[in-house]
Design a protein around this motif. Structure first.
Motif, mmCIF file in Angstrom:
data_model
loop_
_atom_site.group_PDB
_atom_site.id
_atom_site.type_symbol
_atom_site.label_atom_id
_atom_site.label_comp_id
_atom_site.label_asym_id
_atom_site.label_seq_id
_atom_site.Cartn_x
_atom_site.Cartn_y
_atom_site.Cartn_z
ATOM 1 N N GLN A 1 0.577 4.176 -2.697
ATOM 2 C CA GLN A 1 0.342 5.582 -2.358
ATOM 3 C C GLN A 1 1.313 6.493 -3.107
ATOM 4 O O GLN A 1 0.928 7.565 -3.594
ATOM 5 C CB GLN A 1 0.488 5.791 -0.849
ATOM 6 N N ARG B 1 0.180 6.613 -6.814
ATOM 7 C CA ARG B 1 -1.006 7.456 -6.999
ATOM 8 C C ARG B 1 -0.641 8.932 -6.893
ATOM 9 O O ARG B 1 -1.152 9.770 -7.650
ATOM 10 C CB ARG B 1 -2.080 7.088 -5.967
ATOM 11 N N HIS B 2 0.236 9.251 -5.941
ATOM 12 C CA HIS B 2 0.650 10.643 -5.756
ATOM 13 C C HIS B 2 1.342 11.182 -7.012
ATOM 14 O O HIS B 2 0.999 12.263 -7.513
ATOM 15 C CB HIS B 2 1.595 10.720 -4.546
ATOM 16 N N GLN C 1 1.910 5.482 5.831
ATOM 17 C CA GLN C 1 1.297 6.732 5.375
ATOM 18 C C GLN C 1 2.256 7.555 4.526
ATOM 19 O O GLN C 1 3.392 7.806 4.921
ATOM 20 C CB GLN C 1 0.866 7.565 6.593
ATOM 21 N N ASP D 1 0.828 -1.201 0.000
ATOM 22 C CA ASP D 1 0.000 0.000 0.000
ATOM 23 C C ASP D 1 0.865 1.255 0.000
ATOM 24 O O ASP D 1 0.515 2.258 -0.627
ATOM 25 C CB ASP D 1 -0.927 0.003 1.216
#
Length: 353
Positions: free
Chosen positions: A187, A190-191, A340, A183
């Motif tokens: 992330q 996608r960013h 994150q 993940d």
């Protein structure tokens, strides 16, 4: 069992400052407002189902407040345990693993355990075995997949093994504690895709490890799902100088310059940033750079590095808790720890000439 209160009434309780008599379990009971039997259950890690979690926290807090330390030698004789765990990591000079140790040691201390660190000096070769008999000196092992080769001499010790950052399908471990690495890379993808990037260079770690395999596979899957993307991969040791050389060679090679460099770690990203600047390009105006780990280095770079925060202390805490659960005959907590994205100024939309 008596329920505890906030350990504020310390009248009559002995505080140990290095001189004088050591505090006793009776002192802990007085400060916590519970019976000595409750103190014995909590500090002996036999409280579950018999004492509330709130009371257990109160007792441990009282013990820390007055400096109480159990007689581990006597307890070990009673329980047949050494109350010592071994943490096998590549090196404590790596900030991530130093933080893993901090988390593991914190949980261990709350349960009267100690943690011995067993670093593998260069990841690729087994470190010297520090024990004449591991099974006699240890209760269990926590190990990183990056240092798995160092376990060669310990696997025959018949000790419970908790693996961190490792393939959950791999057999032989009593528990696996993983971060949601896939993940994290999704992330990042996608960013960068959301910013408009389509030409990517993946600066991958040259270390053979499950965690880096997952990063490469996840990035490939995420970018491959978007038409018109280009992905080139180069490999480098986990070293700033070698990373700079690798990226410099890639930027000087044939073909268009990538608009984004995705790095398997913050250390690699630092080398990539050096290479980009030496190539006469600016970050992020010409090339965006991302890392993975969120080490202190990430915010020390200029511009500050977009990266993925990995809760290393939580990894250590979860791993030590898993080992304690296995030793106690309980099922460890399952599920990957979330990660994150931390977006900083090293990423921006691609440069339009």
């Amino acid at each position: 069992m008596a329920q505890g209160h906030s350990p504020s009434d310390t009248s009559g309780a002995r505080r140990h400052d290095g001189d004088g008599p050591r505090p006793t379990s009776r002192d802990v009971a007085r400060v916590a407002g519970v019976s000595q039997a409750t103190v014995s259950l909590v500090l002996g890690d036999k409280w579950r189902g018999r004492v509330s979690e709130k009371t257990a926290r109160t007792v441990r807090s009282a013990a820390r407040e007055i400096g109480y330390r159990p007689n581990l030698a006597a307890r070990s004789l009673r329980l047949g345990r050494t109350r010592t765990a071994l943490l096998v990591v590549p090196a404590l000079t790596n900030e991530f693993f130093a933080r893993v140790y901090t988390g593991a040691a914190s949980v261990a201390a709350d349960h009267g355990f100690g943690v011995v660190v067993y670093p593998s000096p260069d990841i690729s070769t087994p470190a010297k075995d520090p024990f004449a008999s591991a099974s006699a000196a240890l209760d269990g092992i926590i190990a990183s997949s990056m240092a798995a080769r160092s376990l060669t001499r310990l696997r025959g010790a018949d000790l419970p093994l908790v693996m961190i950052d490792s393939d959950p399908a791999e057999r032989g471990a009593a528990a696996h504690v993983n971060l949601d690495i896939a993940d994290g890379m999704h992330q990042i993808a996608r960013h960068l895709l959301g910013l408009g990037h389509r030409r990517f260079l993946h600066l991958a770690s040259a270390v053979e490890s499950w965690t880096f395999d997952v990063r490469a596979r996840s990035l490939g899957e995420a970018l491959g799902a978007v038409p018109g993307t280009e992905l080139r991969t180069v490999h480098s040791p986990l070293d700033v100088h070698r990373a700079r050389e690798t990226v410099s060679a890639a930027l000087a090679g044939p073909g268009p310059v990538p608009t984004a460099i995705v790095c398997d770690g913050d250390t690699l990203a630092a080398g990539a940033c050096k290479a980009v600047r030496r190539h006469g390009l600016r970050i992020p105006e010409h090339v965006s750079v991302t890392g993975f780990d969120d080490l202190s280095l990430a915010s020390a770079l200029e511009p500050e590095l977009t990266t993925v925060n990995l809760p290393a202390e939580r990894v250590g805490e979860r791993a030590m808790s898993a080992l304690l659960a296995v030793l106690d005959g309980r099922a460890p907590v399952d599920g990957d720890l979330p990660v994150q994205l931390v977006a900083r100024s090293s990423t921006a939309p691609p440069h339009r000439p």
